[in-house]
Motif scaffolding. Structure first.
Motif, PDB file in Angstrom:
ATOM      1  N   SER A 193      -6.023 -17.459   9.618  1.00 48.23           N
ATOM      2  CA  SER A 193      -6.261 -16.695  10.841  1.00 48.23           C
ATOM      3  C   SER A 193      -6.544 -17.629  12.019  1.00 48.23           C
ATOM      4  N   ILE A 247      -8.417 -12.080  11.822  1.00 49.44           N
ATOM      5  CA  ILE A 247      -7.071 -11.490  11.707  1.00 49.44           C
ATOM      6  C   ILE A 247      -7.002 -10.156  12.437  1.00 49.44           C
ATOM      7  N   SER A 248      -8.047  -9.343  12.284  1.00 50.99           N
ATOM      8  CA  SER A 248      -8.018  -8.018  12.910  1.00 50.99           C
ATOM      9  C   SER A 248      -8.040  -8.133  14.433  1.00 50.99           C
ATOM     10  N   SER A 277      -4.433  -8.727  17.643  1.00 49.83           N
ATOM     11  CA  SER A 277      -3.749  -7.439  17.626  1.00 49.83           C
ATOM     12  C   SER A 277      -2.249  -7.591  17.876  1.00 49.83           C
ATOM     13  N   ASP A 278      -1.865  -8.647  18.616  1.00 49.59           N
ATOM     14  CA  ASP A 278      -0.444  -8.758  18.938  1.00 49.59           C
ATOM     15  C   ASP A 278       0.335  -9.482  17.838  1.00 49.59           C
ATOM     16  N   VAL A 279      -0.369 -10.079  16.874  1.00 47.56           N
ATOM     17  CA  VAL A 279       0.336 -10.762  15.794  1.00 47.56           C
ATOM     18  C   VAL A 279       0.164  -9.940  14.518  1.00 47.56           C
ATOM     19  N   ARG A 280       1.293  -9.732  13.840  1.00 51.48           N
ATOM     20  CA  ARG A 280       1.183  -8.990  12.582  1.00 51.48           C
ATOM     21  C   ARG A 280       1.074 -10.012  11.442  1.00 51.48           C
ATOM     22  N   VAL A 281      -0.068 -10.039  10.791  1.00 49.75           N
ATOM     23  CA  VAL A 281      -0.208 -10.952   9.660  1.00 49.75           C
ATOM     24  C   VAL A 281      -0.098 -10.132   8.384  1.00 49.75           C
ATOM     25  N   ASP A 282       0.768 -10.593   7.513  1.00 46.78           N
ATOM     26  CA  ASP A 282       0.978  -9.852   6.270  1.00 46.78           C
ATOM     27  C   ASP A 282      -0.143 -10.180   5.287  1.00 46.78           C
TER      28      ASP A 282
END
Lengths: 253, 273
Positions: B59, B113-114, B117-122
Motif C-alpha cells: 500500500s 489501501i482503503s 480511492s482512485d487506485v484499485r488494489v486487488d
C-alpha cells in the motif's frame, strides 16, 4: 610463556541495577585449574561470560594473552529435535576435520555415539560430547560451566579425572564452575569463592577453613549449607545486620 | 485465420503457465533451506509478521508510487530490524511483540489501501497470490531475489547452523552471531517479498514450514533436510499449478494444499535421525 592467559582486574557488572559482579579480579595461568564456587545466583555464570567475552563488564579491565584460544563447555544445551544433526556433525562445527572429531570422542570415552543424533544422547553422553567440542579447537584455556551436571556419581569422578588429564595433555589453563567444592577439591589448584564479590580465595584446603567460605557454605560445609545470611531469590545477600565475616582481600562493606 | 488466432491464444496461455511454473519453482528452491531455519529456530510467527507487513509495503508502494517489490522488501526489512531492536530491549515477550507488529502492520496496510480511492488494489491477489499473472519482469525479480538469498544462505551456512545449534558456543568459536542473525532476517524479508506474488501474504509461512516439516521425516543431516524441503516445495508448486490449470482452483492455495498432502503422506514414514 609465563604470562597469564587471562587477567581480570576489578570487574563490575550489573543487570537492571542488580550488581551481579562487584570488583572481581582474577588471573588464570597455563596448566592451572581454577574453580569458581558460590551459591545459586552468585554471579558465577556471569563471571564465566565475562571471561568468554560474551558480556562486556561495566567497569574494569580484561587482559587476554595474544595466543588465547578458549574452549567452552556450556552448562547444558538444548537442540530442537527438528534439527537433524549427528554427534560427529555437532563436533565438526568447532573443527571440520572428521579425524579430529573421532579422536575427541575417543578421548572423552564415547566413540560409539558418533553417528547418534545429538538430541538423543543421554545426559552423561551429552556432557562428554560438549567437552569433546570444547577441546577440538586445541584451546589453551578451557572454560567449563558446571561440567558434571546431570552425571551420576561415578561418571562425575571419571569426568573430573579426565579434566585433570586434559590439563596436562593440552597444557591449558582451566576455569571451572561448581556449586559444590567437595568433588573438585582434589582436582583444583585455586578456588575462588564468589558471591557477587570474591569472598575468599586460595588453595582448596585454605578456602574450606576460611570464615567467609564457612559463612556461605556452613560449618558442615559440603553437604549441608547453613547460611547465617539469607539469600533472596536473585541471590542477593539480604540484610543480615552485617554480621557475616569477611575474608582477606574482601573489600565490600 | 481463426485457427491462427486460436493458436496464438493457446501459445499465450502456455507462456502464462510456463512463467507461473518458473516463478513458483524459483521461490520453492529457496523456500526449502530458508524454511528449515524457520522450523529449527521456531520463527514461524516471525515469518507471519513479516508477511503481514508486506501488505503495508504494497500500500505504501502504491501511495508513494514506488516499485512494489522494492517497497515490500523495504518494509519487511525495516520490520525485521525493528523486531531485533525491540527484542533486544527485552521489555516484552517476543510473541507479544510479534503479535503487536504483525496485526498493526496488517491493519495499517488495509487502512492505507482503503484511502487510495482512485487506485484499485486487488486485495485477493495480495492475500492469496496471483501466480498466473507473472510477467517476464517478475521472473527477473524472483530469480535475482532467490539467487541472492540462496547465495547468502550457502555462504553463511556453517555459521547459521552453528548459531542455531547454540549461539554462545558459536560466539566463543568466533562466529559473529549478531551479524549472522541479522543476515538471516534480511534473507527472510527478501524471500517473503518475492514469495508474496506466488502464494500471497497469508500463505507465505505455509510455503516455508510445510515442506521443511515434511523433509524432516526423511532427513538425517541439515543439508539433506534443506534439499528435500526444496524438492517437496517444487513438487507442491507443480501439482498445485496442475490442479489450478485443470480444475480451475486458485494457484497459491492449491500449492499449499499440495504441500500439506505431502506432509500427511510423510507422517507414514519412519522418522530418521
Amino acid at each position: 610463556m609465563n604470562s597469564p592467559l587471562i587477567a581480570l582486574e576489578s570487574i563490575s557488572k550489573s543487570f537492571a541495577e542488580n550488581n551481579v559482579l562487584q570488583n572481581v579480579s582474577m588471573t588464570v595461568n597455563r596448566g592451572e585449574i581454577t574453580t569458581i564456587i558460590g551459591p545459586n545466583g552468585a554471579g558465577k555464570s556471569s563471571l564465566v561470560r565475562v571471561i568468554l567475552g560474551l558480556i562486556t563488564p561495566d567497569q574494569g579491565n580484561i587482559k587476554r594473552s595474544k595466543d588465547l584460544v578458549i574452549g567452552y563447555m556450556p552448562q547444558k544445551i538444548h537442540i530442537d529435535p527438528t534439527l537433524p544433526i549427528s554427534t560427529c556433525r555437532f563436533l565438526q562445527l568447532a573443527n571440520t576435520s572428521h579425524d579430529a572429531c573421532h579422536k575427541a570422542l575417543d578421548l572423552v570415552g564415547i566413540p560409539e555415539v558418533k553417528n547418534t543424533p545429538f538430541h538423543k544422547l543421554s545426559g552423561g553422553e551429552m556432557q562428554r560430547a560438549l567437552l569433546a567440542r570444547a577441546i577440538l579447537r586445541q584451546p589453551n584455556l578451557l572454560v567449563l560451566d558446571e561440567p558434571v551436571q546431570g552425571v551420576d556419581f561415578n561418571g562425575q569422578n571419571a569426568l573430573y579425572g579426565l579434566i585433570g588429564e586434559l590439563r596436562s595433555s593440552l597444557n591449558c589453563g582451566i576455569v571451572m564452575v561448581s556449586h559444590d567444592l567437595h568433588l573438585v577439591m582434589s582436582a583444583t589448584d585455586h578456588v575462588i569463592c564468589l558471591n557477587h564479590h570474591i569472598c575468599c580465595q586460595g588453595k582448596p584446603e585454605q578456602v574450606t577453613q576460611d570464615p567467609a567460605y564457612l559463612d556461605i557454605f556452613g560449618e558442615t560445609a559440603l553437604y549441608n549449607h547453613h547460611h547465617n545470611h539469607q539469600h533472596s531469590l536473585q541471590g542477593k545477600v539480604s540484610d543480615d545486620g552485617g554480621n557475616h565475616q569477611h575474608g582477606e582481600g574482601c573489600q565490600h562493606d | 485465420m481463426a485457427a491462427i488466432i486460436n493458436m496464438g491464444k493457446g501459445a499465450n496461455m502456455i507462456d502464462f503457465l510456463i512463467y507461473a511454473l518458473l516463478a513458483g519453482l524459483g521461490v520453492a528452491l529457496v523456500a526449502g533451506p530458508l524454511g528449515c531455519f524457520v522450523v529449527w529456530r521456531r520463527m514461524a510467527y516471525f515469518g507471519d509478521t513479516l508477511a503481514h507487513s508486506a501488505l503495508l509495503g504494497v500500500s505504501l508502494g502504491v501511495l508513494l508510487n514506488v516499485d512494489l517489490g522494492i517497497a515490500v522488501t523495504a518494509v519487511c526489512l525495516l520490520m525485521a530490524l525493528g523486531l531485533v531492536a525491540l527484542d533486544h530491549q527485552g521489555v516484552l515477550a517476543l510473541d507479544t511483540l510479534l503479535g503487536i507488529l504483525s496485526h498493526s502492520s496488517l491493519a495499517a496496510g488495509l487502512v492505507v489501501i482503503s484511502l487510495l480511492s482512485d487506485v484499485r488494489v486487488d486485495l485477493m491477489s495480495l492475500l492469496f497470490g496471483d501466480l498466473l499473472s507473472v510477467t517476464k519482469a517478475d521472473l527477473w525479480v524472483i530469480y535475482s531475489g532467490a539467487g541472492i538469498a540462496i547465495l547468502l544462505l550457502a555462504t553463511l551456512w556453517k555459521s547459521l547452523i552453528s548459531i542455531t545449534v547454540e549461539p554462545e558456543l558459536a560466539a566463543v568459536e568466533g562466529v559473529k552471531v549478531a551479524r549472522v542473525r541479522t543476515a538471516l532476517m534480511v534473507i527472510t524479508a527478501l524471500v517473503i517479498a518475492i514469495a508474496m506474488k506466488i502464494v500471497g501474504v497469508l500463505l507465505i509461512t505455509a510455503l516455508l514450514i510445510i515442506p521443511a516439516a515434511t523433509a524432516r521425516r526423511i532427513s538425517a543431516t541439515p543439508e539433506s533436510m534443506a534439499m528435500v524441503a526444496s524438492l517437496v516445495a517444487m513438487l507442491a508448486v507443480v501439482s498445485g499449478l496442475g490442479a489450478s490449470w485443470y480444475i480451475d482452483t486458485p494457484a497459491g492455495p492449491s500449492i499449499v494444499i499440495s504441500a500439506t498432502l505431502a506432509f500427511c503422506l510423510s507422517l507414514g514414514l519412519k522418522q530418521k535421525g
